[in-house]
Design an enzyme around this catalytic site. Structure first.
Site, PDB file in Angstrom:
ATOM      1  CD  GLN A  44       2.272 -51.366 -40.861  1.00 39.33           C
ATOM      2  OE1 GLN A  44       3.266 -51.522 -40.177  1.00 39.33           O
ATOM      3  NE2 GLN A  44       1.753 -52.338 -41.584  1.00 39.33           N
ATOM      4  CB  SER A  66       4.380 -48.269 -33.815  1.00 40.47           C
ATOM      5  OG  SER A  66       4.704 -49.586 -34.217  1.00 40.47           O
ATOM      6  CG  LEU A  67       7.110 -46.867 -39.331  1.00 39.09           C
ATOM      7  CD1 LEU A  67       8.366 -47.582 -39.754  1.00 39.09           C
ATOM      8  CD2 LEU A  67       6.116 -46.764 -40.458  1.00 39.09           C
ATOM      9  NE  ARG A 119       9.521 -51.532 -36.260  1.00 39.88           N
ATOM     10  CZ  ARG A 119       8.240 -51.196 -36.254  1.00 39.88           C
ATOM     11  NH1 ARG A 119       7.616 -50.971 -37.416  1.00 39.88           N
ATOM     12  NH2 ARG A 119       7.566 -51.094 -35.135  1.00 39.88           N
ATOM     13  CG  HIS A 123       3.828 -52.901 -30.830  1.00 41.77           C
ATOM     14  ND1 HIS A 123       5.125 -52.479 -30.652  1.00 41.77           N
ATOM     15  CD2 HIS A 123       3.355 -52.221 -31.896  1.00 41.77           C
ATOM     16  CE1 HIS A 123       5.421 -51.580 -31.582  1.00 41.77           C
ATOM     17  NE2 HIS A 123       4.367 -51.412 -32.353  1.00 41.77           N
ATOM     18  CD  GLN A 183       8.898 -49.661 -31.712  1.00 39.88           C
ATOM     19  OE1 GLN A 183       8.885 -50.511 -32.593  1.00 39.88           O
ATOM     20  NE2 GLN A 183       8.839 -48.376 -31.958  1.00 39.88           N
TER      21      GLN A 183
END
Length: 293
Positions: free
Chosen positions: A9, A88-89, A113, A196, A245
């Protein structure tokens, strides 16, 4: 050895993927399939929306996922990774590209998500901040000293660059302390929440159920996952790490270091922007990088 990396992102831009849609029949087919799965025309927002449209988490995450995965798909036989990783994503894009997840299942998980994260952000006002110019250990220590608020390291991006995540008062306290400790910058980011961090626990619990009920396959090559920066190909290991995660830090510095130690010397970024190429170069300037958009 070739390592393919997939952005997260923040890399989005208006017009992303439009050339692919207009000039490649497979890309067009996959984008239209995505519109059908999501129940709205995400392509309209990607190609001709506003920056504000694209900043919505529920749009940003599937948009970046689609751009990255479709780029990998249209490479066809030329997509021959020795190893892969996503930020991440981007880990979801990675898993589809590496054959661990189907396109349809990957997109549905990413959308779930995004919605779960949006909900968690709205439940608790929170934010993130980029910290430049301090050793990781110093940032960890200062975050640990703030006990009355939530504040944790969230993204280990490259040596000297960490993003911290937490409650708004926690981030403000941490930024003051980090600047006093010699940080070149400690700057709050324009994000909707504390990704996170423990504040994403409601989203993690929601996504855990969806991941548990999704079929994962053996990946075609090692996937270096965010939570431990270690390679995995086994479906159960991948699922466990993917569930963790959302509330765990993204260990990008360590992932890049481990991939290089395991032989990666050429990194190819698939997706919008070139952020990951820059981060990898800061980890090791000897490797070569390129991007495909």
């Amino acid at each position: 050895m070739k390592a393919y990396v997939f952005p997260g992102q923040g890399a989005q831009f208006v017009g992303m993927g439009k050339d692919l849609y207009e000039n490649n029949p497979l890309a067009k087919e996959l984008f239209e399939k995505a519109n059908e799965i999501l129940g709205f025309r995400i392509t309209d927002l990607m190609f001709e929306g506003t920056d504000e449209d694209l900043k919505q988490t529920k749009v940003t995450q599937p948009a970046i996922f689609l751009h990255s995965v479709i780029l990998a798909r249209i490479l066809g036989e030329d997509f021959q990774p020795d190893m892969v990783a996503g930020h991440s994503l981007g880990e979801f894009s990675t898993l589809v590209a590496a054959g661990a997840l189907s396109f349809e299942d990957g997109l549905q998980l990413v959308y779930k998500r995004a919605l779960a994260m949006q909900k968690a952000c709205e439940a608790t006002p929170s934010t993130m901040a980029a910290v430049l110019g301090l050793p990781d250990a110093t940032v960890e220590q200062i975050c640990g000293e703030i006990t009355d608020e939530v504040v944790v390291p969230a993204n280990y991006n490259c040596p000297g660059q960490i993003v911290i995540s937490g409650s708004i008062p926690g981030i403000e306290q941490a930024c003051e302390k980090l600047l006093a400790a010699g940080a070149k910058r400690a700057l709050k980011l324009k994000v909707g929440g504390a990704f996170h961090s423990p504040l994403m626990e409601p989203a993690r619990a929601e996504l855990a159920e969806a991941i548990k009920n999704t079929n994962f396959n053996q990946s075609v090559c090692p996937v270096y996952q965010n939570v431990n920066a270690a390679p995995a190909t086994d479906p159960e290991t991948i699922k466990t790490n993917l569930v963790a995660q959302l509330t765990a830090p993204v260990r990008w510095t360590q992932s890049a270091e481990n991939m290089i130690a395991d032989g990666a010397d050429h990194f190819i970024e698939l997706g919008p922007g070139n952020v990951l190429q820059g981060l990898v170069k800061k980890v090791n300037k000897e490797v070569t990088t390129q991007g495909k958009q």
